[in-house]
Design a protein around this motif. Structure first.
Motif, PDB file in Angstrom:
ATOM      1  N   SER A  17      59.848  -5.126   1.955  1.00 35.46           N
ATOM      2  CA  SER A  17      60.427  -6.460   1.825  1.00 35.46           C
ATOM      3  C   SER A  17      59.366  -7.540   2.044  1.00 35.46           C
ATOM      4  O   SER A  17      58.739  -7.601   3.109  1.00 35.46           O
ATOM      5  N   THR A 100      73.765  -5.262   3.020  1.00 35.00           N
ATOM      6  CA  THR A 100      72.660  -4.449   2.497  1.00 35.00           C
ATOM      7  C   THR A 100      73.113  -3.010   2.286  1.00 35.00           C
ATOM      8  O   THR A 100      72.897  -2.424   1.221  1.00 35.00           O
ATOM      9  N   TYR A 124      67.817 -11.445  -5.365  1.00 31.02           N
ATOM     10  CA  TYR A 124      67.539 -11.006  -4.000  1.00 31.02           C
ATOM     11  C   TYR A 124      66.835  -9.666  -4.076  1.00 31.02           C
ATOM     12  O   TYR A 124      67.274  -8.756  -4.793  1.00 31.02           O
ATOM     13  N   ASN A 126      66.507  -6.853  -2.698  1.00 31.57           N
ATOM     14  CA  ASN A 126      67.096  -5.512  -2.552  1.00 31.57           C
ATOM     15  C   ASN A 126      67.652  -4.945  -3.856  1.00 31.57           C
ATOM     16  O   ASN A 126      67.684  -3.725  -4.042  1.00 31.57           O
ATOM     17  N   ASP A 130      67.340  -1.099  -4.935  1.00 33.89           N
ATOM     18  CA  ASP A 130      68.557  -0.291  -4.848  1.00 33.89           C
ATOM     19  C   ASP A 130      68.838   0.434  -6.162  1.00 33.89           C
ATOM     20  O   ASP A 130      69.221   1.615  -6.172  1.00 33.89           O
ATOM     21  N   ASP A 201      78.086  -9.949  -5.203  1.00 37.03           N
ATOM     22  CA  ASP A 201      77.594 -10.221  -3.860  1.00 37.03           C
ATOM     23  C   ASP A 201      78.038 -11.634  -3.487  1.00 37.03           C
ATOM     24  O   ASP A 201      77.555 -12.619  -4.034  1.00 37.03           O
ATOM     25  N   ARG A 243      74.985  -6.848  11.644  1.00 37.47           N
ATOM     26  CA  ARG A 243      75.081  -5.875  10.557  1.00 37.47           C
ATOM     27  C   ARG A 243      76.524  -5.396  10.347  1.00 37.47           C
ATOM     28  O   ARG A 243      76.802  -4.185  10.338  1.00 37.47           O
TER      29      ARG A 243
END
Length: 390
Positions: A17, A100, A124, A126, A130, A201, A243
């Protein structure tokens, strides 16, 4: 050592990241961190007290894998309150370890190797990783500044028989764009025509400005059964370290997501789920105050950036500002971001981290975040004055 080392072919296709790397660089140079999107102010007192109470009441063992009943019921009540849609908390919700995990669990549960997944760019970071981890192929559609709109024909051309899903992030990170109804209706039309899943999202759903409205894709005709909403409490309640995320989908899709989630993480932190359920009882005034709170910071930082010479894009939602670095004579975003941290004392994210590796579109952009105390933004504005004299 074997050829190529021990890293998998998938892991070699993306980097760590960049956003979190910039936080490490900020710490190394004692720079003000306007890179990573986490608040530097306290979370609401009520949610913190609810977490303490949950721990002391011994909600400290495994919760139900896909989320405590109390939290799933609270999410379902929120969805009905905010959007007038009834969902089944027993069959349509999966609580995950943040959005995430919700995103990767969703993709692993629905996408096969070789499938194509459409991603709006900039994105974004990720999302690309992914999709690669799933063995799928990312297909990119450009969001063009300054409005970050997409080209209708480019989007239509991106859909094919190989397309399995499209990822939509609205309000958008990093651009602050909020997709309007006309754009969402075209996406819905194409998803239905090509039998494609939409992965929405919505983590910034309540951070909106200038009377902009968030329209969940799953509320459009024909989209409830083919849209997967990924969300979290991180941004809405300023608890990015907790989280606690969730995935909302049809019962059929949820069954697959729950299986993948179970073997990825087993479950999210039990006492924090109890506290999250309490947070979802906050009234409408909380969300109105949240948008006002961030609007003031958006306007302050925009003015500070424009004063020193940045060309900025005014965000409609989320808490990021994209800025053009060319007024300063730079055309390398990574070098400029490192210069900002080491010489100016303000950490930002290089724009290229939101684009595919082969793209040059982000080379003249950086991203600032403004989810900070006014004291932090004021100190950053003072340091940015150094740019005028250089």
């Amino acid at each position: 050592m074997r050829e190529g080392g021990y890293a998998s072919a998938k892991a070699r296709q993306f980097t760590e990241s960049v956003i979190r790397e910039m936080s490490r660089i900020a710490a190394a140079h004692n720079a003000i961190n306007l890179a990573q999107g986490f608040p530097d102010f306290p979370a609401p007192e009520a949610i913190k007290q609810a977490a303490v109470k949950a721990v002391m009441e011994d909600h400290n063992q495994y919760a139900v894998t896909w989320g405590t009943k109390g939290l799933r019921d609270a999410i379902a009540a929120k969805v009905e309150r905010d959007y007038g849609v009834t969902i089944d908390p027993e069959r349509q919700l999966t609580v995950c370890c943040g959005a995430t995990e919700g995103m990767i669990a969703t993709l692993l549960a629905t996408v096969n190797p070789g499938d194509e997944v459409i991603i709006f760019e900039p994105f974004y970071e990720n999302y690309g990783a992914d999709v690669i981890l799933c063995g799928a192929v990312p297909k990119y559609v450009s969001l063009t500044p300054p409005e970050f709109n997409f080209n209708r024909e480019e989007l239509i051309a991106a859909f094919s028989d190989k397309t399995k899903a499209i990822i939509i992030n609205t309000p958008n990170n990093p651009t602050g764009k909020v997709f309007n109804r006309e754009e969402l209706e075209l996406i819905a039309e194409l998803c239905i025509k090509h039998d494609v899943l939409a992965i929405n999202d919505e983590i910034y759903e309540h951070i909106l400005y200038d009377n902009t409205k968030h329209i969940p894709l799953w509320t459009l005709p024909g989209m409830a059964e083919r849209t997967i909403a990924v969300n979290s409490i991180s941004k809405t309640f300023s608890v990015t370290g907790w989280r606690i995320g969730y995935v909302q989908a049809s019962a059929e899709i949820t069954a697959s997501v729950r299986k993948v989630h179970d073997f990825l993480t087993v479950g999210a932190a039990a006492p924090l789920q109890v506290a999250a359920a309490a947070a979802f009882t906050f009234g409408a005034e909380y969300y109105e105050e949240l948008s006002g709170f961030y609007r003031e910071r958006r306007d302050y930082l925009l003015a500070a950036l424009e004063k020193v010479g940045f060309t900025c894009v005014r965000p409609q939602g989320a808490y990021y500002i994209m800025a053009d670095i060319t007024p300063f004579g730079w055309d390398d975003d990574v070098a400029f971001a490192k210069y900002m941290a080491s010489e100016i004392g303000v950490a930002v994210v290089p724009g290229s981290s939101f684009f595919r590796a082969e793209s040059t579109a982000g080379k003249k952009l950086i991203r600032f975040c403004f989810c900070k105390k006014f004291e932090t933004l004021s100190a950053a504005a003072e340091r940015l004055q150094k740019l005028i004299s250089r």
